[in-house]
Design a protein around this motif. Structure first.
Motif, mmCIF file in Angstrom:
data_model
loop_
_atom_site.group_PDB
_atom_site.id
_atom_site.type_symbol
_atom_site.label_atom_id
_atom_site.label_comp_id
_atom_site.label_asym_id
_atom_site.label_seq_id
_atom_site.Cartn_x
_atom_site.Cartn_y
_atom_site.Cartn_z
ATOM 1 N N PHE A 36 0.972 -1.180 -0.064
ATOM 2 C CA PHE A 36 -0.033 -0.117 -0.255
ATOM 3 C C PHE A 36 1.023 1.073 -0.026
ATOM 4 N N GLN A 37 0.333 2.363 -0.526
ATOM 5 C CA GLN A 37 1.096 3.415 -0.277
ATOM 6 C C GLN A 37 0.117 4.772 0.013
ATOM 7 N N LEU A 38 0.371 5.204 1.059
ATOM 8 C CA LEU A 38 -0.747 6.547 1.581
ATOM 9 C C LEU A 38 -0.075 7.786 0.825
ATOM 10 N N THR A 39 -1.378 8.476 0.239
ATOM 11 C CA THR A 39 -0.957 9.435 -0.652
ATOM 12 C C THR A 39 -1.493 10.946 0.027
ATOM 13 N N GLU A 40 -2.490 10.913 1.161
ATOM 14 C CA GLU A 40 -2.960 11.807 1.616
ATOM 15 C C GLU A 40 -2.339 12.152 3.054
ATOM 16 N N SER A 41 -2.642 13.475 3.542
ATOM 17 C CA SER A 41 -1.966 13.758 4.480
ATOM 18 C C SER A 41 -2.463 13.405 5.841
ATOM 19 N N VAL A 42 -3.753 13.174 5.817
ATOM 20 C CA VAL A 42 -4.601 12.679 6.807
ATOM 21 C C VAL A 42 -5.577 11.711 6.690
ATOM 22 N N SER A 63 -0.728 9.479 8.135
ATOM 23 C CA SER A 63 -0.584 10.332 7.240
ATOM 24 C C SER A 63 0.574 9.451 6.385
ATOM 25 N N ARG A 64 0.953 10.081 5.049
ATOM 26 C CA ARG A 64 1.770 9.400 4.181
ATOM 27 C C ARG A 64 3.133 9.900 4.754
ATOM 28 N N PRO A 65 4.180 8.854 4.419
ATOM 29 C CA PRO A 65 5.627 8.947 4.844
ATOM 30 C C PRO A 65 6.357 10.084 4.025
ATOM 31 N N ASP A 66 6.269 11.446 4.598
ATOM 32 C CA ASP A 66 6.654 12.519 4.096
ATOM 33 C C ASP A 66 7.556 13.468 5.120
ATOM 34 N N SER A 67 8.682 13.583 4.724
ATOM 35 C CA SER A 67 9.650 14.206 5.545
ATOM 36 C C SER A 67 9.112 15.566 6.208
ATOM 37 N N VAL A 68 8.293 16.261 5.248
ATOM 38 C CA VAL A 68 7.755 17.698 5.592
ATOM 39 C C VAL A 68 6.732 17.520 6.655
ATOM 40 N N LEU A 69 6.011 16.520 6.521
ATOM 41 C CA LEU A 69 4.800 16.209 7.558
ATOM 42 C C LEU A 69 5.519 16.051 9.104
ATOM 43 N N LEU A 70 6.862 15.648 8.990
ATOM 44 C CA LEU A 70 7.492 15.402 10.422
ATOM 45 C C LEU A 70 8.043 16.433 10.889
ATOM 46 N N LYS A 71 8.337 17.795 10.541
ATOM 47 C CA LYS A 71 8.876 18.841 11.053
ATOM 48 C C LYS A 71 7.805 19.261 12.057
ATOM 49 N N ASP A 72 8.417 19.814 12.985
ATOM 50 C CA ASP A 72 7.840 20.453 14.250
ATOM 51 C C ASP A 72 6.766 21.273 13.682
ATOM 52 N N ASN A 73 5.557 21.342 14.395
ATOM 53 C CA ASN A 73 4.397 22.385 14.082
ATOM 54 C C ASN A 73 3.903 22.193 12.681
ATOM 55 N N VAL A 90 1.570 17.674 19.401
ATOM 56 C CA VAL A 90 1.373 16.573 18.547
ATOM 57 C C VAL A 90 2.492 15.450 18.781
ATOM 58 N N ASN A 91 2.310 14.208 19.094
ATOM 59 C CA ASN A 91 3.244 13.094 18.999
ATOM 60 C C ASN A 91 3.294 12.454 17.632
ATOM 61 N N LYS A 92 4.213 11.952 17.351
ATOM 62 C CA LYS A 92 4.352 10.984 15.810
ATOM 63 C C LYS A 92 5.265 10.103 15.929
ATOM 64 N N LYS A 93 4.985 8.952 15.269
ATOM 65 C CA LYS A 93 5.726 7.898 15.119
ATOM 66 C C LYS A 93 5.775 7.285 13.861
ATOM 67 N N GLU A 101 4.565 1.971 4.568
ATOM 68 C CA GLU A 101 4.927 2.893 5.705
ATOM 69 C C GLU A 101 3.930 3.920 5.896
ATOM 70 N N ALA A 102 3.855 4.430 7.097
ATOM 71 C CA ALA A 102 3.011 5.630 7.356
ATOM 72 C C ALA A 102 3.443 6.395 8.757
ATOM 73 N N ILE A 103 3.217 7.709 8.792
ATOM 74 C CA ILE A 103 3.290 8.212 10.042
ATOM 75 C C ILE A 103 2.122 8.311 10.851
ATOM 76 N N TYR A 104 2.223 7.783 12.239
ATOM 77 C CA TYR A 104 1.108 7.786 13.128
ATOM 78 C C TYR A 104 1.311 9.004 14.018
ATOM 79 N N TYR A 105 -0.012 9.808 14.032
ATOM 80 C CA TYR A 105 0.193 10.667 15.038
ATOM 81 C C TYR A 105 -0.985 10.657 15.985
ATOM 82 N N TRP A 106 -0.772 11.230 17.159
ATOM 83 C CA TRP A 106 -1.724 11.345 18.147
ATOM 84 C C TRP A 106 -1.419 12.465 19.137
#
Length: 370
Positions: A36-42, A63-73, A90-93, A101-106
């Protein structure tokens, strides 16, 4: 005589081998996860609870595995009450599975009684605003659901969830394990799709079932589960051993992972005993786990789980045990168990013909005093 003994022994061995062969794929069979490949940010927004369900809410999403989305704030939760607007931390993993792959936020909030709206903002989108409420009533209603585990998109699940959303207004939903059929992203997507009418407005508490595990000799729960329902995380944002305690005021819910290997069951047994010993006498006690202590199918089913927890649950006057797994709807009284009421419930179309009780989708409304 020796010949008869050898024949009986051979028959037993052959029967055992045939039984193991018939169950081998159920216990150890692994199915590769489709790519699978996530293309959306939420995607997959989920509302759940913190350690104290009366004062804490957690929102999680992927969210999609994107380094931009991993930046603080770069990603924010906008939480709006009648008096102010909050942007909590916001926490992220970053999680990599067999399929992608995906980024998980909570994000966790302390809350008071009232109505809230919330949305998730990223550099390229903002979600619709979701609404939820925190009740100030003297009693709370918990909608209890058993196994779901749809293998494919099931329109009857959609209809059943829509009916629940229209007919009930619970404060919480408790799901008793086997939320998904197997730990693959496409199965998670089935849950997110079917439960869209409820998962963003009513806090859902889900426990780990055997279908939420990766199979094998060293089976382990799907990591995605803990970051979708982060109340299982410890202070270092790592999964606990599978048990947690949720405080509803006058009622306390103890969640166990009945899928764990024996050495971990010793840890859970000690944890449950310690927690029950430190619970005030006037607090109502409920234990929720996936496998019932007393099976509706056979006296020997789930025997190890019963041997670990039955005595402790009786010793510390637990009033109610909630379980799923057996795809039936069955209740045992305190007189029948020797100390507590047990309810097995099922929200899947799958049913076991050899199980006592009623087949079909059922739900329970549990009313507790604060």
């Amino acid at each position: 005589m020796q010949k008869v003994v050898r024949l009986v022994f051979a028959a037993v061995i052959i029967s055992l081998v045939c039984w193991i062969a018939s169950r081998w794929n159920v216990w150890f069979g692994k199915h590769p996860e489709p790519q699978f490949q996530l293309t959306e940010s939420v995607v997959g927004v989920q509302l759940t609870v913190g350690d104290n369900p009366l004062t804490e809410r957690i929102v999680s999403w992927r969210s999609r595995p994107d380094s931009v989305l991993l930046k603080d704030n770069a990603v924010r939760l906008i939480w709006i009450s009648d008096v102010d607007t909050l942007h909590p931390y916001v926490n992220k993993k970053w999680i990599k599975s067999g399929g992608g792959e995906a980024i998980y936020y909570w994000c966790e909030m302390n809350v008071q009684e009232g109505e809230y709206s919330y949305a998730i903002s990223t550099p390229d989108t903002i979600t619709p605003y979701f609404t939820t409420r925190i009740s100030d009533a003297d009693s709370l209603e918990i909608l209890v659901l058993g196994d779901i585990q749809d293998k494919y998109h099931n329109p009857s699940t959609d209809s059943a969830v829509h009916a629940l959303a229209q007919n009930y207004n619970p404060d919480f939903i408790l799901q008793l394990g086997d939320l998904i059929d197997r730990p693959h992203q496409d199965k998670w997507n089935l849950y997110f799709y079917s439960f869209a009418p409820l998962r963003t407005s009513v806090p859902i508490i889900s426990i780990v079932g055997n279908h939420d595990y990766h199979k094998g000799f060293n089976k382990y729960p799907d990591e995605r589960f803990f970051y979708t329902f982060p109340y299982f995380l410890n202070d270092n944002n790592a999964p606990k051993i599978g048990c947690c305690e949720l405080d509803f005021g006058n009622t306390r819910l103890y969640i166990l992972d009945s899928n764990q290997p024996i050495f971990r069951q010793f840890e859970q047994c000690k944890w449950l005993k310690d927690r029950l010993e430190n619970t005030e006498a006037n607090i109502n006690k409920i234990v929720a786990l996936h496998h019932p202590l007393r099976s509706a199918r056979s006296e020997f089913n789930n025997l190890i789980v019963r041997l670990f927890f039955d005595k402790i649950i009786k010793q510390y006057s637990v009033e109610l045990v909630l379980a799923g797994h057996e795809h039936t709807n069955h209740t045992l009284s305190k007189e029948e168990t020797g100390g507590y009421e047990q309810i097995i419930t099922n929200f899947s179309l799958k049913s076991y013909e050899d199980a006592k009780g009623e087949s079909g989708r059922k739900s329970i409304i549990l009313t507790i005093k604060r």
